[in-house]
Design a protein around this motif. Sequence first.
Motif, PDB file in Angstrom:
ATOM      1  N   LEU A   7       1.490   1.857  11.528  1.00 52.21           N
ATOM      2  CA  LEU A   7       2.816   1.988  10.939  1.00 52.21           C
ATOM      3  C   LEU A   7       3.601   0.676  10.986  1.00 52.21           C
ATOM      4  N   ASN A   8       3.388  -0.127  12.033  1.00 50.74           N
ATOM      5  CA  ASN A   8       4.136  -1.383  12.127  1.00 50.74           C
ATOM      6  C   ASN A   8       3.627  -2.435  11.136  1.00 50.74           C
ATOM      7  N   GLU A   9       2.554  -2.147  10.416  1.00 54.61           N
ATOM      8  CA  GLU A   9       2.024  -3.043   9.384  1.00 54.61           C
ATOM      9  C   GLU A   9       2.387  -2.580   7.970  1.00 54.61           C
ATOM     10  N   LEU A  10       3.129  -1.495   7.881  1.00 56.51           N
ATOM     11  CA  LEU A  10       3.446  -0.883   6.591  1.00 56.51           C
ATOM     12  C   LEU A  10       4.225  -1.823   5.674  1.00 56.51           C
ATOM     13  N   THR A  11       5.182  -2.557   6.212  1.00 59.00           N
ATOM     14  CA  THR A  11       5.994  -3.461   5.395  1.00 59.00           C
ATOM     15  C   THR A  11       5.135  -4.476   4.669  1.00 59.00           C
ATOM     16  N   GLU A  12       4.136  -5.029   5.362  1.00 53.94           N
ATOM     17  CA  GLU A  12       3.262  -6.031   4.746  1.00 53.94           C
ATOM     18  C   GLU A  12       2.535  -5.468   3.534  1.00 53.94           C
ATOM     19  N   VAL A  13       2.092  -4.232   3.628  1.00 53.39           N
ATOM     20  CA  VAL A  13       1.381  -3.597   2.516  1.00 53.39           C
ATOM     21  C   VAL A  13       2.342  -3.285   1.379  1.00 53.39           C
ATOM     22  N   LEU A  14       3.493  -2.710   1.711  1.00 54.96           N
ATOM     23  CA  LEU A  14       4.472  -2.362   0.683  1.00 54.96           C
ATOM     24  C   LEU A  14       4.995  -3.592  -0.046  1.00 54.96           C
ATOM     25  N   ASP A  15       5.022  -4.716   0.635  1.00 55.59           N
ATOM     26  CA  ASP A  15       5.542  -5.952   0.063  1.00 55.59           C
ATOM     27  C   ASP A  15       4.641  -6.523  -1.043  1.00 55.59           C
ATOM     28  N   THR A  16       3.440  -5.983  -1.196  1.00 61.82           N
ATOM     29  CA  THR A  16       2.527  -6.467  -2.234  1.00 61.82           C
ATOM     30  C   THR A  16       2.844  -5.883  -3.607  1.00 61.82           C
ATOM     31  N   ALA A  17       3.725  -4.883  -3.665  1.00 62.75           N
ATOM     32  CA  ALA A  17       4.076  -4.234  -4.927  1.00 62.75           C
ATOM     33  C   ALA A  17       5.320  -4.873  -5.538  1.00 62.75           C
ATOM     34  N   THR A  18       5.552  -4.575  -6.804  1.00 62.90           N
ATOM     35  CA  THR A  18       6.736  -5.035  -7.527  1.00 62.90           C
ATOM     36  C   THR A  18       7.740  -3.886  -7.592  1.00 62.90           C
ATOM     37  N   TYR A  19       8.988  -4.176  -7.294  1.00 60.52           N
ATOM     38  CA  TYR A  19      10.036  -3.156  -7.261  1.00 60.52           C
ATOM     39  C   TYR A  19      11.062  -3.425  -8.349  1.00 60.52           C
ATOM     40  N   PRO A  20      11.685  -2.356  -8.883  1.00 61.71           N
ATOM     41  CA  PRO A  20      11.555  -0.961  -8.503  1.00 61.71           C
ATOM     42  C   PRO A  20      10.158  -0.421  -8.806  1.00 61.71           C
ATOM     43  N   LEU A  21       9.747   0.548  -7.980  1.00 64.28           N
ATOM     44  CA  LEU A  21       8.392   1.096  -8.055  1.00 64.28           C
ATOM     45  C   LEU A  21       8.459   2.627  -8.075  1.00 64.28           C
ATOM     46  N   PRO A  22       8.036   3.258  -9.166  1.00 65.17           N
ATOM     47  CA  PRO A  22       7.992   4.720  -9.184  1.00 65.17           C
ATOM     48  C   PRO A  22       7.032   5.234  -8.096  1.00 65.17           C
ATOM     49  N   VAL A  23       7.394   6.332  -7.467  1.00 62.48           N
ATOM     50  CA  VAL A  23       6.563   6.886  -6.398  1.00 62.48           C
ATOM     51  C   VAL A  23       5.171   7.226  -6.923  1.00 62.48           C
ATOM     52  N   ALA A  24       5.083   7.729  -8.146  1.00 60.40           N
ATOM     53  CA  ALA A  24       3.774   8.041  -8.740  1.00 60.40           C
ATOM     54  C   ALA A  24       2.907   6.785  -8.827  1.00 60.40           C
ATOM     55  N   SER A  25       3.507   5.673  -9.183  1.00 60.54           N
ATOM     56  CA  SER A  25       2.762   4.415  -9.237  1.00 60.54           C
ATOM     57  C   SER A  25       2.367   3.951  -7.847  1.00 60.54           C
ATOM     58  N   ALA A  26       3.249   4.168  -6.877  1.00 60.94           N
ATOM     59  CA  ALA A  26       2.937   3.792  -5.492  1.00 60.94           C
ATOM     60  C   ALA A  26       1.729   4.567  -4.985  1.00 60.94           C
ATOM     61  N   ARG A  27       1.624   5.836  -5.367  1.00 58.64           N
ATOM     62  CA  ARG A  27       0.478   6.651  -4.926  1.00 58.64           C
ATOM     63  C   ARG A  27      -0.833   6.055  -5.437  1.00 58.64           C
ATOM     64  N   SER A  28      -0.856   5.569  -6.672  1.00 57.98           N
ATOM     65  CA  SER A  28      -2.094   4.986  -7.192  1.00 57.98           C
ATOM     66  C   SER A  28      -2.290   3.552  -6.695  1.00 57.98           C
ATOM     67  N   THR A  29      -1.204   2.807  -6.545  1.00 56.63           N
ATOM     68  CA  THR A  29      -1.299   1.430  -6.049  1.00 56.63           C
ATOM     69  C   THR A  29      -1.861   1.387  -4.634  1.00 56.63           C
TER      70      THR A  29
END
Length: 85
Positions: A7-29
């Motif tokens: 869980l403490n590494e979650l930010t690093e992974v989330l930071d690889t996406a472009t925002y705003p980000l639809p939740v549906a897209s996040a599920r596939s990303t």
Amino acid sequence: MTRTIKLNELTEVLDTATYPLPVASARSTFDDVELVYADGSESLPAVLGRVGDDQFESVDDAQSSILNVVPVEGVGEPGQSEGEG
């Protein structure tokens, strides 16, 4: 190949996406991400399925929404005590 993260590494992974980000897209990303809890693990897409938002505006927004739906039992280190009250 599955990426296993704590869980403490979650930010690093989330930071690889472009925002705003639809939740549906996040599920596939993040379909290859497995979150490791103190008492097991769960796929990030499964966690995202419980998020009530339609879209994340930022990394902080995504992380906050995800952490709000992570099982309480999953947070902390194995064998960690709440202490003596």
